[in-house]
Every structure is written in C-alpha cells, then in structure tokens.
Design an enzyme around this catalytic site. Structure first.
Site, mmCIF file in Angstrom:
data_model
loop_
_atom_site.group_PDB
_atom_site.id
_atom_site.type_symbol
_atom_site.label_atom_id
_atom_site.label_comp_id
_atom_site.label_asym_id
_atom_site.label_seq_id
_atom_site.Cartn_x
_atom_site.Cartn_y
_atom_site.Cartn_z
ATOM 1 N N HIS A 23 -12.785 61.175 30.775
ATOM 2 C CA HIS A 23 -11.791 60.004 30.939
ATOM 3 C C HIS A 23 -11.158 59.468 29.825
ATOM 4 O O HIS A 23 -9.911 59.387 30.131
ATOM 5 C CB HIS A 23 -12.763 58.652 30.996
ATOM 6 C CG HIS A 23 -13.625 58.493 32.273
ATOM 7 N ND1 HIS A 23 -15.010 58.031 32.108
ATOM 8 C CD2 HIS A 23 -13.332 58.587 33.481
ATOM 9 C CE1 HIS A 23 -15.603 58.010 33.504
ATOM 10 N NE2 HIS A 23 -14.681 58.306 34.149
ATOM 11 N N SER A 63 -19.406 60.786 35.129
ATOM 12 C CA SER A 63 -20.507 59.887 34.708
ATOM 13 C C SER A 63 -21.636 59.846 35.440
ATOM 14 O O SER A 63 -22.761 60.174 34.681
ATOM 15 C CB SER A 63 -19.932 58.390 34.864
ATOM 16 O OG SER A 63 -18.769 57.988 34.053
ATOM 17 N N ARG A 92 -9.953 66.589 38.724
ATOM 18 C CA ARG A 92 -10.983 67.754 37.897
ATOM 19 C C ARG A 92 -10.912 68.715 38.691
ATOM 20 O O ARG A 92 -10.835 70.034 38.131
ATOM 21 C CB ARG A 92 -12.287 67.274 37.830
ATOM 22 C CG ARG A 92 -12.577 66.151 37.183
ATOM 23 C CD ARG A 92 -13.930 65.589 37.273
ATOM 24 N NE ARG A 92 -14.016 64.630 38.626
ATOM 25 C CZ ARG A 92 -14.721 63.749 38.826
ATOM 26 N NH1 ARG A 92 -15.910 63.600 38.037
ATOM 27 N NH2 ARG A 92 -14.824 63.453 40.004
#
Ligand code: PNS
Length: 160
Positions: free
Chosen positions: A17, A127, A90
């Site tokens: 991030h 996360s 990603r």
C-alpha cells in the site's frame, strides 16, 4: 489542485500500500488515503487504529492526508473535489473486479480510476494474507512498516 484518493480497508497498511501511496503522491498535488468502512468485514484493527497507523507511516509525505468514509467511494470523491481514484494492481487476477468497479464508478460520477502496477516485490502481498501468516506464527516483518508490524504482534499477543 489535482487531488486523488487511494481507497482501501487498510487492515492494516502494508509495504505494498505504502509503495502505491508514495507513487501517487509523486503524481498529484494532494492524495487522500481513505479508509473505507465495511461493517460486514471482520477486522483486526479498528478504523481509528488504521487511521493512526496510516498517519504514522505517511509522516514523510506532506501532501498525503488520511480520512475515513462509510458509503460509496464516488460520493466521497465528489464531496471532496477529488477527480481520480488510484488503485494498485498486483496481478491480472486483480484486474477483472477492479475494471468493473472502475467502470461503475465512472458511470456513477465521472470520477476516473488510474491503475498503478504494484512493485513486483509486493505483487503477492495483501493485508488478509499477512494477517493469516502472522496469526500462525509466520514472519511478516519484511512486509509491513516496522510500527505496523509491532502493533500486529501486540494485537496477536492480546488474543492469546
Ligand atoms: O482494501 P480493499 O478492501 O480491497 O478495498 C476495497 C474498496 C474499499 C476500495 C472497495 O470495496 C470500495 O470502493 N468500497 C466502497 C463502497 C463502494 O463505493 N462500492 C461500489 C464500488 S463500484
């Protein structure tokens, strides 16, 4: 003033991030990192904790500020004079859903989405995966800012 928003759950903010936020800050006059509140998602950190961590790890970026929002992202963008949404991509697997959201958001509001290819170092990073690995004792120190890592260790210790 060219403003962008980097939206997400940030539960918690990862090095991936942070990489996207830093690069967005190079492209816009102001970047708002918005913690989107999703009450149906079980979280490790409260919204206040997530905001605090984001503040700590973006301290070196004077044009970045942190906020939170409960509701549609485009409503937030319109209410705050933000013309662009910046999202990290990603892998190709991210693309389908991100494209759908980008097109919906544009249709709803005219607010455009810009995709930022993630740094390959972090292309596997999320996360949720970090939380899972850490929960079972895996080492995630290299995937999180140091202060965030420490908070995760403390949170997991509280649970034991
Ligand atoms: O970090 P995440 O959980 O992958 O972030 C997803 C997020 C919060 C950016 C996305 O779910 C979102 O924009 N939520 C806000 C609600 C909304 O606007 N939904 C319609 C999307 S077209």
């Amino acid at each position: 003033m060219r403003r962008a928003v980097c939206p997400g759950s940030y539960d918690p903010v990862t090095n991936g991030h942070l990489d996207v936020i830093e690069r967005a800050a190079n492209q816009f006059d102001e970047v708002v990192v918005a913690v989107l509140i999703n009450k149906s998602k079980r979280s490790m950190f409260s919204v206040e904790e997530r905001i605090e961590m984001l503040g700590e790890v973006t301290e070196h970026l004077p044009t970045v500020r942190i906020d939170s929002w409960h509701g549609l992202l485009v409503q937030y963008a319109q209410a705050n004079g933000i013309g662009a949404i910046v999202k990290g991509l990603r892998a190709v697997s991210d693309f389908d859903y991100e494209l759908q959201m980008a097109q919906m958001n544009y249709r709803l509001s005219g607010v455009d989405t810009l995709f930022m290819p993630s740094n390959p170092t972090y292309s596997f990073l999320s996360s949720s995966l970090v939380k899972e690995v850490a929960t079972y004792g895996g080492d995630v120190a290299h995937l999180l800012p140091a202060k965030v890592h420490q908070r995760m260790i403390n949170r997991l210790a509280e649970r034991d």
